[in-house]
Design a protein around this motif. Structure first.
Motif, PDB file in Angstrom:
ATOM      1  N   THR A 213       0.858  -1.286  -0.081  1.00  0.00           N
ATOM      2  CA  THR A 213       0.020  -0.047  -0.191  1.00  0.00           C
ATOM      3  C   THR A 213       0.907   1.350  -0.138  1.00  0.00           C
ATOM      4  OG1 THR A 213      -1.787  -1.045   1.092  1.00  0.00           O
ATOM      5  CG2 THR A 213      -1.793   1.348   1.245  1.00  0.00           C
ATOM      6  N   ARG A 214       2.272   1.124   0.570  1.00  0.00           N
ATOM      7  CA  ARG A 214       2.778   2.464   0.832  1.00  0.00           C
ATOM      8  C   ARG A 214       3.441   2.542  -0.778  1.00  0.00           C
ATOM      9  NH1 ARG A 214       4.386   0.369   5.967  1.00  0.00           N
ATOM     10  NH2 ARG A 214       6.231  -0.540   5.156  1.00  0.00           N
ATOM     11  N   TRP A 216       2.308   1.700  -3.489  1.00  0.00           N
ATOM     12  CA  TRP A 216       1.044   2.158  -4.406  1.00  0.00           C
ATOM     13  C   TRP A 216       0.943   3.494  -4.141  1.00  0.00           C
ATOM     14  CZ3 TRP A 216      -3.746   4.277  -2.973  1.00  0.00           C
ATOM     15  CH2 TRP A 216      -4.691   4.550  -4.159  1.00  0.00           C
ATOM     16  N   LEU A 230      -6.537   4.834   1.553  1.00  0.00           N
ATOM     17  CA  LEU A 230      -5.183   3.859   1.825  1.00  0.00           C
ATOM     18  C   LEU A 230      -5.534   2.324   2.314  1.00  0.00           C
ATOM     19  CD1 LEU A 230      -2.839   6.408   3.015  1.00  0.00           C
ATOM     20  CD2 LEU A 230      -2.921   5.252   0.807  1.00  0.00           C
ATOM     21  N   HIS A 233      -7.249   0.211   0.005  1.00  0.00           N
ATOM     22  CA  HIS A 233      -6.184  -0.512  -0.829  1.00  0.00           C
ATOM     23  C   HIS A 233      -5.578  -1.605  -0.116  1.00  0.00           C
ATOM     24  CE1 HIS A 233      -2.282  -1.369  -2.640  1.00  0.00           C
ATOM     25  NE2 HIS A 233      -2.861  -0.837  -3.765  1.00  0.00           N
ATOM     26  N   ALA A 234      -5.518  -1.530   1.525  1.00  0.00           N
ATOM     27  CA  ALA A 234      -4.862  -2.529   2.287  1.00  0.00           C
ATOM     28  C   ALA A 234      -5.915  -3.549   2.494  1.00  0.00           C
ATOM     29  CB  ALA A 234      -4.296  -2.151   3.420  1.00  0.00           C
TER      30      ALA A 234
END
Length: 315
Positions: A213-214, A216, A230, A233-234
């Motif tokens: 995620t970071r 991305w 975020l 996404h995770a």
């Protein structure tokens, strides 16, 4: 030219990895005018740790010439340090040399009184001892490194890479630091506030999800990122995401995103001719005024001054 001399002070039982890290980062082959010089109480053999030793050609006189002094970890850091060494460290600090420790090297700086009234760190296993032995020092055993301006301290072993790359960023900018990180096959940047060691109550594989995620987020900084975005996404709740993110990075998600945006702006200021407004839009902070505000708060400078200092450092 004399260059920027980085003296690495090897005390008895010096940690080979702690010594090797600054020797690699500040090697002259990177073309940044650094000159790494190992030194000890006196020239000659220095016993190392883990079956490895050293032979150095310079004594304490090197500390009198150095621009930056790095004290790697050494055997029995809570024990007494040669008073001659402590005097040399104090004299170097007094004339303005930059003082840095890796791992247990913080104990030598503390014994010299250089950490009094300052915030500092060391390996998490030794943080309680450092705090007990030196009550005038504010010890934070959870972070990778602490930058107090003239004095910097870092956590155990691999955190030495982080603080050394941080110094390169301070001296030469993001592009130069990233270039060295690529050569070392190291993470270009881990913030000083990132945690050293956090016991996990969530299964470790989730760490890969958060890292993805970071990664991305770094590719979508120009977009309106939120905690909800975020977390989605995770694949976790916002509450779980926020808590774990702080554990992993030392920052809240939005603090991390802002610093990532400023970091990208730094790189664009160094390697492009784009205007401040254009860069602000491309990194997701909206306007040039916002970018100037964030630069001042995080870096204590302006985008224009940063560009003057670091643009064109690398060919």
């Amino acid at each position: 030219m004399r260059g920027h001399m980085v003296a690495m002070l090897l005390l008895p039982g010096a940690s080979p990895l702690d010594v090797g890290i600054p020797a690699q980062v500040f090697a002259s082959r990177h073309g940044l005018n650094y000159r790494a010089v190992p030194c000890a109480t006196r020239p000659g053999p220095v016993p190392g740790r883990d079956g490895l030793g050293f032979h150095v050609e310079a004594g304490l006189e090197a500390l009198g010439e150095a621009d930056t002094i790095i004290v790697p970890g050494f055997m029995n850091p809570a024990g007494p340090v040669d008073p001659v060494v402590l005097d040399a460290l104090r004299e170097a600090a007094f004339r303005g040399a930059r003082m840095v420790s890796i791992c247990g090297g913080a104990f030598a700086l503390a014994a010299a009184g250089l950490l009094d009234g300052r915030r500092a760190t060391t390996h998490w296993q030794m943080a309680a001892t450092l705090a007990r032995e030196y009550p005038k020092v504010t010890v934070d055993g959870k972070v990778l490194f602490v930058d107090e301006g003239q004095v910097l301290t870092s956590a155990g072993v691999a955190a030495g890479i982080d603080v050394c790359l941080h110094l390169v960023r301070r001296d030469h900018g993001v592009q130069a630091s990233n270039a060295i990180a690529r050569v070392l096959v190291a993470a270009p940047y881990r913030s000083g506030g990132q945690s050293q060691y956090v016991p996990r109550s969530i299964p470790e594989p989730l760490g890969d999800v958060f890292a993805a995620t970071r990664e991305w987020a770094l590719a979508h900084l120009e977009e309106p990122l939120t905690v909800a975005t975020l977390a989605r996404h995770a694949g976790v709740s916002e509450r779980t995401f926020g808590r774990r993110f702080v554990e992993d990075t030392g920052y809240t998600p939005m603090q991390w995103v802002l610093r990532a945006r400023v970091d990208l702006a730094r790189e664009m200021l160094e390697r492009t001719a784009l205007g401040i407004e254009q860069i602000a839009a491309r990194v997701g902070v909206g306007t040039g005024a916002n970018l100037r505000l964030h630069f001042q708060r995080i870096l204590s400078t302006t985008p224009s001054d940063y560009r003057k200092a670091f643009a064109g450092k690398l060919a």
